[in-house]
Write a protein that holds these residues in place. Structure first.
Motif, PDB file in Angstrom:
ATOM      1  N   GLY A 154       1.166  -1.463  -0.094  1.00 43.25           N
ATOM      2  CA  GLY A 154       0.363   0.044   0.000  1.00 43.25           C
ATOM      3  C   GLY A 154       0.804   0.730  -0.102  1.00 43.25           C
ATOM      4  N   PRO A 155       1.942   1.876  -0.805  1.00 42.91           N
ATOM      5  CA  PRO A 155       2.745   2.674  -0.880  1.00 42.91           C
ATOM      6  C   PRO A 155       2.241   3.530  -1.487  1.00 42.91           C
ATOM      7  CG  PRO A 155       3.583   1.695  -3.216  1.00 42.91           C
ATOM      8  CD  PRO A 155       1.960   0.109  -2.410  1.00 42.91           C
ATOM      9  N   SER A 156       2.460   4.979  -1.094  1.00 42.65           N
ATOM     10  CA  SER A 156       2.013   6.050  -1.199  1.00 42.65           C
ATOM     11  C   SER A 156       2.471   6.338  -2.309  1.00 42.65           C
ATOM     12  CB  SER A 156       1.921   7.303   0.084  1.00 42.65           C
ATOM     13  OG  SER A 156       2.960   7.456   0.292  1.00 42.65           O
ATOM     14  N   LEU A 157       3.726   6.094  -2.758  1.00 43.94           N
ATOM     15  CA  LEU A 157       5.338   6.508  -3.586  1.00 43.94           C
ATOM     16  C   LEU A 157       5.196   5.336  -4.631  1.00 43.94           C
ATOM     17  CD1 LEU A 157       6.342   8.217  -5.317  1.00 43.94           C
ATOM     18  CD2 LEU A 157       8.653   7.517  -3.628  1.00 43.94           C
ATOM     19  N   LEU A 158       4.843   5.338  -5.468  1.00 46.77           N
ATOM     20  CA  LEU A 158       5.361   4.376  -7.054  1.00 46.77           C
ATOM     21  C   LEU A 158       6.278   4.955  -7.947  1.00 46.77           C
ATOM     22  CD1 LEU A 158       4.587   1.359  -7.768  1.00 46.77           C
ATOM     23  CD2 LEU A 158       2.673   2.643  -8.920  1.00 46.77           C
ATOM     24  N   ILE A 159       7.512   4.111  -7.721  1.00 47.11           N
ATOM     25  CA  ILE A 159       8.375   3.908  -8.622  1.00 47.11           C
ATOM     26  C   ILE A 159       8.636   3.067 -10.051  1.00 47.11           C
ATOM     27  CG2 ILE A 159      10.713   5.318  -8.890  1.00 47.11           C
ATOM     28  CD1 ILE A 159      11.151   5.618  -5.887  1.00 47.11           C
ATOM     29  N   ALA A 160       8.198   3.937 -11.066  1.00 48.64           N
ATOM     30  CA  ALA A 160       8.455   2.791 -12.386  1.00 48.64           C
ATOM     31  C   ALA A 160       9.719   3.182 -13.371  1.00 48.64           C
ATOM     32  CB  ALA A 160       7.440   3.103 -12.656  1.00 48.64           C
ATOM     33  N   ASP A 161      10.563   2.425 -12.958  1.00 48.10           N
ATOM     34  CA  ASP A 161      12.257   2.479 -14.070  1.00 48.10           C
ATOM     35  C   ASP A 161      12.199   1.838 -15.131  1.00 48.10           C
ATOM     36  OD1 ASP A 161      14.810   3.567 -14.346  1.00 48.10           O
ATOM     37  OD2 ASP A 161      15.492   2.145 -12.808  1.00 48.10           O
ATOM     38  N   GLU A 162      12.066   2.962 -15.988  1.00 55.65           N
ATOM     39  CA  GLU A 162      11.494   1.967 -17.052  1.00 55.65           C
ATOM     40  C   GLU A 162      10.207   1.340 -17.734  1.00 55.65           C
ATOM     41  OE1 GLU A 162      12.412   3.372 -20.718  1.00 55.65           O
ATOM     42  OE2 GLU A 162      14.813   4.112 -19.521  1.00 55.65           O
ATOM     43  N   PRO A 163       9.497   0.891 -16.964  1.00 56.15           N
ATOM     44  CA  PRO A 163       8.707   0.065 -17.029  1.00 56.15           C
ATOM     45  C   PRO A 163       8.167  -0.588 -18.755  1.00 56.15           C
ATOM     46  CG  PRO A 163       6.817   1.867 -16.355  1.00 56.15           C
ATOM     47  CD  PRO A 163       8.961   2.324 -16.509  1.00 56.15           C
ATOM     48  N   THR A 164       7.912   0.283 -19.226  1.00 62.05           N
ATOM     49  CA  THR A 164       8.054  -0.118 -21.073  1.00 62.05           C
ATOM     50  C   THR A 164       9.104  -0.782 -21.996  1.00 62.05           C
ATOM     51  OG1 THR A 164       8.014   2.314 -21.591  1.00 62.05           O
ATOM     52  CG2 THR A 164       5.493   1.563 -20.619  1.00 62.05           C
ATOM     53  N   GLY A 165      10.701  -0.507 -20.616  1.00 63.82           N
ATOM     54  CA  GLY A 165      10.947  -0.921 -21.429  1.00 63.82           C
ATOM     55  C   GLY A 165      11.596  -2.153 -22.648  1.00 63.82           C
ATOM     56  N   ASN A 166      11.255  -3.056 -21.891  1.00 64.84           N
ATOM     57  CA  ASN A 166      10.978  -4.421 -22.831  1.00 64.84           C
ATOM     58  C   ASN A 166       9.819  -4.546 -23.393  1.00 64.84           C
ATOM     59  OD1 ASN A 166      13.842  -4.801 -21.801  1.00 64.84           O
ATOM     60  ND2 ASN A 166      12.747  -5.740 -20.067  1.00 64.84           N
ATOM     61  N   LEU A 167       8.715  -3.787 -23.557  1.00 63.20           N
ATOM     62  CA  LEU A 167       7.499  -4.076 -23.553  1.00 63.20           C
ATOM     63  C   LEU A 167       7.291  -3.705 -25.342  1.00 63.20           C
ATOM     64  CD1 LEU A 167       5.283  -3.285 -20.733  1.00 63.20           C
ATOM     65  CD2 LEU A 167       6.370  -5.666 -21.142  1.00 63.20           C
ATOM     66  N   ASP A 168       5.969  -4.347 -26.267  1.00 64.67           N
ATOM     67  CA  ASP A 168       5.952  -3.867 -27.623  1.00 64.67           C
ATOM     68  C   ASP A 168       4.979  -2.567 -26.913  1.00 64.67           C
ATOM     69  OD1 ASP A 168       3.350  -5.060 -26.992  1.00 64.67           O
ATOM     70  OD2 ASP A 168       3.864  -6.897 -27.856  1.00 64.67           O
ATOM     71  N   GLN A 169       4.220  -1.814 -28.379  1.00 66.44           N
ATOM     72  CA  GLN A 169       3.394  -0.701 -27.764  1.00 66.44           C
ATOM     73  C   GLN A 169       2.553  -0.759 -27.374  1.00 66.44           C
ATOM     74  OE1 GLN A 169       1.884   1.682 -31.580  1.00 66.44           O
ATOM     75  NE2 GLN A 169       2.859   2.552 -31.150  1.00 66.44           N
ATOM     76  N   ASP A 170       1.490  -1.842 -27.615  1.00 64.39           N
ATOM     77  CA  ASP A 170       0.127  -2.671 -27.286  1.00 64.39           C
ATOM     78  C   ASP A 170       0.459  -2.694 -25.513  1.00 64.39           C
ATOM     79  OD1 ASP A 170      -0.945  -2.133 -29.750  1.00 64.39           O
ATOM     80  OD2 ASP A 170      -1.257  -3.804 -29.962  1.00 64.39           O
ATOM     81  N   ASN A 171       1.492  -3.425 -25.095  1.00 63.89           N
ATOM     82  CA  ASN A 171       1.746  -3.879 -24.089  1.00 63.89           C
ATOM     83  C   ASN A 171       1.892  -2.544 -23.286  1.00 63.89           C
ATOM     84  OD1 ASN A 171       0.841  -6.829 -23.547  1.00 63.89           O
ATOM     85  ND2 ASN A 171       2.369  -6.658 -24.357  1.00 63.89           N
ATOM     86  N   ALA A 172       2.875  -1.669 -23.914  1.00 63.91           N
ATOM     87  CA  ALA A 172       3.396  -0.262 -23.595  1.00 63.91           C
ATOM     88  C   ALA A 172       1.820   0.166 -22.316  1.00 63.91           C
ATOM     89  CB  ALA A 172       4.744   0.216 -23.744  1.00 63.91           C
ATOM     90  N   THR A 188       1.217   9.012  -5.620  1.00 62.21           N
ATOM     91  CA  THR A 188       1.979   9.963  -6.213  1.00 62.21           C
ATOM     92  C   THR A 188       2.572   8.721  -7.215  1.00 62.21           C
ATOM     93  OG1 THR A 188       2.655  11.322  -4.830  1.00 62.21           O
ATOM     94  CG2 THR A 188       4.382  11.087  -6.569  1.00 62.21           C
ATOM     95  N   VAL A 189       3.216   9.079  -8.583  1.00 63.21           N
ATOM     96  CA  VAL A 189       4.098   8.490  -9.514  1.00 63.21           C
ATOM     97  C   VAL A 189       5.010   8.908 -10.308  1.00 63.21           C
ATOM     98  CG1 VAL A 189       3.566   7.058 -11.778  1.00 63.21           C
ATOM     99  CG2 VAL A 189       2.180   6.579  -9.734  1.00 63.21           C
TER     100      VAL A 189
END
Length: 216
Positions: A154-172, A188-189
């Protein structure tokens, strides 16, 4: 909520971050963009306490992350959800077990685990896959599992470090849509990316650009 105060980070003689100074308010969606090697992951590592600045300070909710001892750092990290480009899943554990493990290592009771994990898996669309192993999932599903694990405390802060880097466009796009939904629910993102198209998918986001170790 987050403040970088004139942060410098060196590895040996090499400057990776130079006088980085910015603030993020609670409830914002921030996209930190920059090409590979610009210092984005180093900045994230400073924010989660995996690295310490050479100079300057990193503060979250008024607490200096770079001054935390090991015990305080562990408590702090439970309030921060981190999503990685390479998922960092446990291949020999099921979807349910991957999320549950993040709770088990913190001493959470089995009853609470069995209550909370299905709720989080449903939120990311993986409830029907809870008995499967990571290698049976698509790339987008594996990243959703990474997000579920990041959310379980249940964090208030979510850090996404290059979360789409390995994904195709639709999955991104589907991952960005999920992050947008979590933001609307009050998270907070902070999202890092080298993809110039990602900021166009999140019109409400504030954009920070990191170039050669500096916010420009």
């Amino acid at each position: 909520m987050i403040s970088f105060h004139h942060v410098v980070k060196k590895f040996g003689p090499r400057n990776v971050l130079t006088d980085v100074d910015f603030q993020i308010e609670a409830g914002e969606f921030i996209i930190l963009r920059g090409i590979s090697g610009s210092g984005k992951s180093t900045l994230v590592n400073l924010l989660i306490g995996a690295e310490r600045p050479t100079a300057g300070s990193v503060e979250v909710d008024g607490m200096a992350v770079n001054e935390m001892d090991r015990d305080l750092l562990q408590l702090y990290r439970r309030k921060v959800g981190v999503v990685f480009q390479d998922y960092k899943l446990l291949p020999k554990k099921t979807v349910f077990e991957n999320v549950a493990f993040a709770m088990e290592v913190c001493g959470i009771t089995a009853d609470e685990i069995h209550l909370r994990v299905p709720q989080v898996l449903e939120k990311v669309g993986l409830l029907d896959f809870q008995d499967q192993f990571p290698d049976t999932l698509s790339g987008g599903q594996q990243q959703r599992l990474g997000i579920a694990r990041a959310l379980v405390h249940g964090p208030s802060l979510l850090i996404a470090d290059e979360p789409t880097g390995n994904l195709d466009q639709d999955n991104a796009r589907s991952i960005i849509l999920l992050l947008e939904t979590l933001h609307k629910e009050g998270k907070t993102v902070l999202l890092t990316t080298h993809d110039p198209l990602i900021p166009t998918l999140v019109p409400q986001a504030r954009i920070l650009t990191l170039e050669s170790g500096k916010i420009v």
